[in-house]
Design a protein around this motif. Sequence first.
Motif, PDB file in Angstrom:
ATOM      1  N   PRO A 307      -9.853 -20.761 -56.592  1.00 28.09           N
ATOM      2  CA  PRO A 307      -9.797 -19.387 -57.543  1.00 28.09           C
ATOM      3  C   PRO A 307      -9.064 -18.911 -56.741  1.00 28.09           C
ATOM      4  O   PRO A 307      -9.308 -18.341 -55.830  1.00 28.09           O
ATOM      5  N   MET A 308      -8.076 -17.541 -57.477  1.00 25.22           N
ATOM      6  CA  MET A 308      -7.364 -16.154 -56.041  1.00 25.22           C
ATOM      7  C   MET A 308      -8.128 -15.001 -56.835  1.00 25.22           C
ATOM      8  O   MET A 308      -8.019 -14.672 -57.508  1.00 25.22           O
ATOM      9  N   TYR A 309      -7.984 -14.190 -55.766  1.00 23.46           N
ATOM     10  CA  TYR A 309      -8.924 -13.015 -56.399  1.00 23.46           C
ATOM     11  C   TYR A 309      -7.742 -11.722 -55.548  1.00 23.46           C
ATOM     12  O   TYR A 309      -7.357 -11.560 -54.830  1.00 23.46           O
ATOM     13  N   ALA A 310      -7.922 -10.930 -56.488  1.00 26.22           N
ATOM     14  CA  ALA A 310      -7.961  -9.502 -56.025  1.00 26.22           C
ATOM     15  C   ALA A 310      -9.018  -8.781 -56.164  1.00 26.22           C
ATOM     16  O   ALA A 310      -9.699  -8.840 -57.433  1.00 26.22           O
ATOM     17  N   GLN A 311      -8.664  -7.715 -55.384  1.00 34.08           N
ATOM     18  CA  GLN A 311     -10.704  -7.185 -55.620  1.00 34.08           C
ATOM     19  C   GLN A 311      -9.973  -5.252 -55.175  1.00 34.08           C
ATOM     20  O   GLN A 311      -9.396  -4.898 -54.469  1.00 34.08           O
ATOM     21  N   LEU A 312     -10.687  -4.097 -56.379  1.00 30.61           N
ATOM     22  CA  LEU A 312     -10.634  -2.620 -55.365  1.00 30.61           C
ATOM     23  C   LEU A 312     -12.085  -2.337 -56.037  1.00 30.61           C
ATOM     24  O   LEU A 312     -12.331  -3.036 -56.424  1.00 30.61           O
ATOM     25  N   LEU A 313     -12.673  -1.274 -54.970  1.00 34.44           N
ATOM     26  CA  LEU A 313     -13.269  -0.302 -55.920  1.00 34.44           C
ATOM     27  C   LEU A 313     -13.234   0.151 -57.404  1.00 34.44           C
ATOM     28  O   LEU A 313     -11.938   0.142 -57.707  1.00 34.44           O
ATOM     29  N   ALA A 314     -13.920   0.123 -57.888  1.00 30.56           N
ATOM     30  CA  ALA A 314     -14.136   0.408 -59.856  1.00 30.56           C
ATOM     31  C   ALA A 314     -12.826   1.759 -59.561  1.00 30.56           C
ATOM     32  O   ALA A 314     -12.002   1.904 -60.767  1.00 30.56           O
ATOM     33  N   LYS A 315     -13.376   2.594 -58.570  1.00 28.93           N
ATOM     34  CA  LYS A 315     -13.351   4.209 -58.999  1.00 28.93           C
ATOM     35  C   LYS A 315     -11.762   3.910 -58.368  1.00 28.93           C
ATOM     36  O   LYS A 315     -10.808   5.487 -58.689  1.00 28.93           O
ATOM     37  N   GLU A 316     -10.829   3.092 -57.376  1.00 26.94           N
ATOM     38  CA  GLU A 316      -9.616   3.249 -57.004  1.00 26.94           C
ATOM     39  C   GLU A 316      -8.450   2.615 -58.807  1.00 26.94           C
ATOM     40  O   GLU A 316      -7.728   2.994 -58.225  1.00 26.94           O
ATOM     41  N   LEU A 317      -9.195   1.142 -58.982  1.00 22.15           N
ATOM     42  CA  LEU A 317      -9.208   0.660 -59.306  1.00 22.15           C
ATOM     43  C   LEU A 317      -8.325   1.988 -60.814  1.00 22.15           C
ATOM     44  O   LEU A 317      -7.106   1.500 -61.735  1.00 22.15           O
ATOM     45  N   LEU A 318      -9.485   2.827 -61.416  1.00 22.64           N
ATOM     46  CA  LEU A 318      -9.067   3.662 -62.637  1.00 22.64           C
ATOM     47  C   LEU A 318      -8.925   4.823 -62.279  1.00 22.64           C
ATOM     48  O   LEU A 318      -8.368   5.067 -62.846  1.00 22.64           O
ATOM     49  N   ASP A 319      -8.152   4.966 -61.090  1.00 17.00           N
ATOM     50  CA  ASP A 319      -7.496   6.239 -60.577  1.00 17.00           C
ATOM     51  C   ASP A 319      -5.776   6.501 -59.760  1.00 17.00           C
ATOM     52  O   ASP A 319      -5.403   7.558 -60.503  1.00 17.00           O
ATOM     53  N   GLN A 320      -5.849   4.607 -59.498  1.00 17.25           N
ATOM     54  CA  GLN A 320      -4.457   4.912 -59.282  1.00 17.25           C
ATOM     55  C   GLN A 320      -3.901   4.576 -59.659  1.00 17.25           C
ATOM     56  O   GLN A 320      -4.298   4.402 -61.229  1.00 17.25           O
ATOM     57  N   PRO A 321      -2.132   4.768 -59.675  1.00 19.96           N
ATOM     58  CA  PRO A 321      -0.928   4.396 -60.718  1.00 19.96           C
ATOM     59  C   PRO A 321      -1.585   2.869 -61.073  1.00 19.96           C
ATOM     60  O   PRO A 321      -1.450   1.787 -59.995  1.00 19.96           O
ATOM     61  N   ILE A 322      -0.830   2.565 -61.957  1.00 14.20           N
ATOM     62  CA  ILE A 322      -1.510   0.647 -63.227  1.00 14.20           C
ATOM     63  C   ILE A 322      -0.547   0.531 -62.152  1.00 14.20           C
ATOM     64  O   ILE A 322      -0.943  -1.301 -61.723  1.00 14.20           O
ATOM     65  N   TRP A 323       0.665   0.389 -61.087  1.00  9.83           N
ATOM     66  CA  TRP A 323       1.717  -0.450 -60.930  1.00  9.83           C
ATOM     67  C   TRP A 323       0.895  -0.601 -59.198  1.00  9.83           C
ATOM     68  O   TRP A 323       1.782  -2.031 -58.734  1.00  9.83           O
ATOM     69  N   LYS A 324       0.287  -0.026 -59.033  1.00 11.72           N
ATOM     70  CA  LYS A 324      -0.479  -0.289 -58.119  1.00 11.72           C
ATOM     71  C   LYS A 324      -1.698  -1.465 -57.748  1.00 11.72           C
ATOM     72  O   LYS A 324      -0.945  -2.031 -56.858  1.00 11.72           O
TER      73      LYS A 324
END
Length: 443
Positions: A307-324
């Motif tokens: 398994p490979m993973y990418a992780q973020l805080l939920a608020k980062e995922l929702l607020d940052q530009p989708i390209w990031k």
Amino acid sequence: MEVKINETTLISPSSPPFNQDHVLPLSHLDTDRNMNVTFRYLRVYLNNGADHKQQPSNVIAAALSSALVHYYPLAGTLRRRDTDNRLEVFCSGDKGVPLINGTVNCTLESLNYLDDPDYDFVERLVPDPNQDDGLINPCILQITAFECGGYTLGAALHHALCDGLGATQFFNVMAELARGADRISVEPVWDRTSLLSPREPPRFEGAVKEFLRLEKGSEPYGHAGKVVRECFNVKDESLDRFKSLLLEKSGSNFTTFEALGAFLWRAKVKAAGINGDEIVKFTYAMNIRRILKPALPFGYWGNGCVPMYAQLLAKELLDQPIWKTAEVIKKSKMNASDEYVRSFIDFQDVHFGDGITAGNRVSGFTDWRHLGHSTVDFGWGGPVTVLPLSRKLLGSVEPCFFLPYSSANAGEKDGFKVLITLEETALGVFKKEMEKFSSQEFL
């Protein structure tokens, strides 16, 4: 639509593959707690008018019997070792693979070749063993004949024995034997423990420790509320426009998996209403067969992915530009190395009993568009539709599959489809997000 089960036959190897009962050990990738599940899927075959004297069920039963001479562990029994509670395979001469034969009182055409099916119906076309039965019979198959002469082949295989590529290797061997081959083209390689053994002394740093944690007594798969499946169409025009927009904003090219994965991940987290300070993870399986040094031998059919993973805080995922977010997924691939795989194996070795988990907010993604399912041809042509039914993937109870349209409808649709599993309460918001994608209101 009534699915009638006519009989279940135990199919044994056509000739004895060994002289005495014995035990086969599994690798630490096979015994990863997330692999203690049965993965289930369905292949749909047409009656192409070929002149065969035998029925598909008879041809496939004979091919299965011959293939089990080479893949006899599929007819074994999984059990726990007393020393460390890891799974192992007990191989006995009186074992076989259950083959269920059924019939349906309708045609495949009337069901649109199961391209966007009623999943309550499809569930009856694939064996669904409980956890104990899945250990006793780690491979169960079901052939269901339709009134048109077409048929489906449903498979339930325990993940500890093989991954999707290993299973496809086995089914390809079955298929070439069904077509009359005198010998198989790929000899299976079992040597699991020496090829994927932990290092001495074990060591694990970096990405593995960043994404995994220990939670004694935790279950590999958390409990979700009532979940539902839903298929969404992804048109080429919308996807191309989306990827062009990401390129324009970021200056980077993204693959379909990275770009669409970022959109779907954000949509799922938004629909679920996850607290902004929670860590959410995007996970997918990376094929390690050529990443390892030395590479795994051709014919290795055990679990050959990590398994490979990418992780973020939920608020980062929702607020940052989708390209990031797409960039975070893209960069996660850089972790794929021999060192990452060896560290993952070492971590499994040292902490197997300590409740290894990636957490409860894990979204699993996998791309089935180019897995070679069409090569599994028993003599009537390859499958026109392939459907996964598993609801547990890499620690995620809400998996997402990228799937091709049925080849029986290939001329009518562009793009591909996305099969989403999510909690029923989140479906409404998720649909609105997908409507934005279809109308190209991406941001």
